[in-house]
Design a protein around this motif. Structure first.
Motif, PDB file in Angstrom:
ATOM      1  N   ASP A 148       0.957  -1.023   0.253  1.00 14.91           N
ATOM      2  CA  ASP A 148       0.275  -0.223   0.068  1.00 14.91           C
ATOM      3  C   ASP A 148       1.243   1.358   0.011  1.00 14.91           C
ATOM      4  OD1 ASP A 148      -1.707   1.706   0.671  1.00 14.91           O
ATOM      5  OD2 ASP A 148      -2.566   1.703   2.388  1.00 14.91           O
TER       6      ASP A 148
ATOM      7  N   GLN B  51      -6.776  -1.553  -5.953  1.00 13.61           N
ATOM      8  CA  GLN B  51      -8.253  -0.898  -6.421  1.00 13.61           C
ATOM      9  C   GLN B  51      -8.520  -2.251  -6.798  1.00 13.61           C
ATOM     10  OE1 GLN B  51      -9.490   2.932  -6.389  1.00 13.61           O
ATOM     11  NE2 GLN B  51      -7.954   3.702  -6.191  1.00 13.61           N
TER      12      GLN B  51
ATOM     13  N   ALA C 239      -8.549  -5.411  -5.335  1.00 10.70           N
ATOM     14  CA  ALA C 239      -9.143  -5.889  -4.195  1.00 10.70           C
ATOM     15  C   ALA C 239     -10.780  -5.368  -4.682  1.00 10.70           C
ATOM     16  CB  ALA C 239      -9.446  -4.076  -3.888  1.00 10.70           C
TER      17      ALA C 239
ATOM     18  N   VAL D 297      -6.814  -8.483   2.752  1.00  8.69           N
ATOM     19  CA  VAL D 297      -6.218  -8.106   4.149  1.00  8.69           C
ATOM     20  C   VAL D 297      -5.071  -7.434   4.272  1.00  8.69           C
ATOM     21  CG1 VAL D 297      -5.961  -9.478   6.396  1.00  8.69           C
ATOM     22  CG2 VAL D 297      -7.106 -11.285   4.706  1.00  8.69           C
ATOM     23  N   GLN D 298      -5.551  -6.459   5.861  1.00  7.58           N
ATOM     24  CA  GLN D 298      -4.396  -5.174   5.309  1.00  7.58           C
ATOM     25  C   GLN D 298      -3.384  -5.730   6.999  1.00  7.58           C
ATOM     26  OE1 GLN D 298      -4.837  -1.718   4.257  1.00  7.58           O
ATOM     27  NE2 GLN D 298      -2.567  -1.371   5.588  1.00  7.58           N
TER      28      GLN D 298
ATOM     29  N   LEU E  97      -6.020  -7.395   9.329  1.00 10.04           N
ATOM     30  CA  LEU E  97      -7.273  -7.522   9.161  1.00 10.04           C
ATOM     31  C   LEU E  97      -7.815  -7.607   8.399  1.00 10.04           C
ATOM     32  CD1 LEU E  97      -9.533  -5.413  11.030  1.00 10.04           C
ATOM     33  CD2 LEU E  97      -7.891  -2.687  10.113  1.00 10.04           C
ATOM     34  N   VAL E  98      -8.753  -7.644   8.130  1.00  6.16           N
ATOM     35  CA  VAL E  98      -9.928  -8.351   7.037  1.00  6.16           C
ATOM     36  C   VAL E  98     -10.560  -7.139   6.615  1.00  6.16           C
ATOM     37  CG1 VAL E  98     -11.822  -9.766   6.316  1.00  6.16           C
ATOM     38  CG2 VAL E  98     -10.238 -10.515   7.988  1.00  6.16           C
ATOM     39  N   LEU E  99     -10.483  -6.605   5.717  1.00  5.48           N
ATOM     40  CA  LEU E  99     -11.139  -5.390   4.973  1.00  5.48           C
ATOM     41  C   LEU E  99     -12.435  -5.583   4.447  1.00  5.48           C
ATOM     42  CD1 LEU E  99      -7.970  -3.211   3.517  1.00  5.48           C
ATOM     43  CD2 LEU E  99      -9.651  -2.872   5.713  1.00  5.48           C
ATOM     44  N   LYS E 100     -12.406  -7.134   3.420  1.00  2.00           N
ATOM     45  CA  LYS E 100     -13.405  -7.667   2.176  1.00  2.00           C
ATOM     46  C   LYS E 100     -13.074  -9.364   3.049  1.00  2.00           C
ATOM     47  CE  LYS E 100     -14.939  -7.919  -2.204  1.00  2.00           C
ATOM     48  NZ  LYS E 100     -13.804  -7.322  -3.553  1.00  2.00           N
TER      49      LYS E 100
END
Length: 185
Positions: free
Chosen positions: A126, A150, A153, A160-161, A168-171
């Motif tokens: 990122d 993007q 994703a 996952v970030q 940390l699951v983002l989606k």
């Protein structure tokens, strides 16, 4: 642990995203295929590549060097395998340096990802945080990677970030591997 078709692990430099992605792949129980995109252009990068190789040593990984032809290489994956691409950032950098049509290569990669018979875990940096880099090449790279991340994703089933080795699951949703002591760098 069953992986979704496409997982994207994103984080800053030295965030632990590669080690996290390796844990996901190891826990899948499938044959592990590592798609390496970095090229050792300097001593620092060569040392970092060695750290990654050492971390995978003796664990049954098959390595495919794919600094530029990633989509074509991924298309060879078999149904009983799991692919780990480390990393999209170096692949994009290689595309830019070889003066290829980035949009065309990104579209080809996205098409192949949709057709894979096996799960794939993509690792990417990122680079959108902070200020815009000085100079046109730096800004162009930052913008190109931001757009590609993007797109990936949006296509991924799980995003996952990873920061400080912590996911940390983002989606999406999937059981994440238990945390283990990070491998020293």
């Amino acid at each position: 642990m069953q992986l979704p078709p496409i997982t994207l692990a994103i984080g800053g430099a030295a965030s632990g995203k590669s080690a996290f992605a390796e844990r996901l792949v190891r826990r899948s129980g499938l044959a592990k295929v590592y798609f390496a995109t970095a090229q050792a252009d300097d001593a620092d990068l060569a040392a970092r590549i060695d750290v990654h190789r050492t971390r995978r040593s003796g664990q049954g990984w098959r390595t495919v060097e794919a600094p530029r032809d990633l989509a074509r290489a991924l298309a060879q994956i078999e149904v009983e395998e799991v692919a780990l691409v480390d990393c999209v950032t170096y692949w994009l950098s290689n595309q830019i340096r070889s003066d290829t049509d980035i949009e065309e290569e990104a579209a080809l990669l996205e098409d192949v990802l949709d057709q894979l018979p096996a799960p794939v875990v993509l690792v990417t940096n990122d680079v959108t945080g902070g200020v815009a880099p000085d100079g046109d090449p730096g800004r162009q790279f930052q913008q190109a990677l931001g757009r590609l991340n993007q797109q990936l994703a949006a296509q991924a089933d799980l995003v996952v970030q990873v920061t400080a080795g912590l996911p940390l699951v983002l989606k999406g949703g999937a059981p994440l591997p238990d945390m283990e002591t990070p491998t020293p760098w």
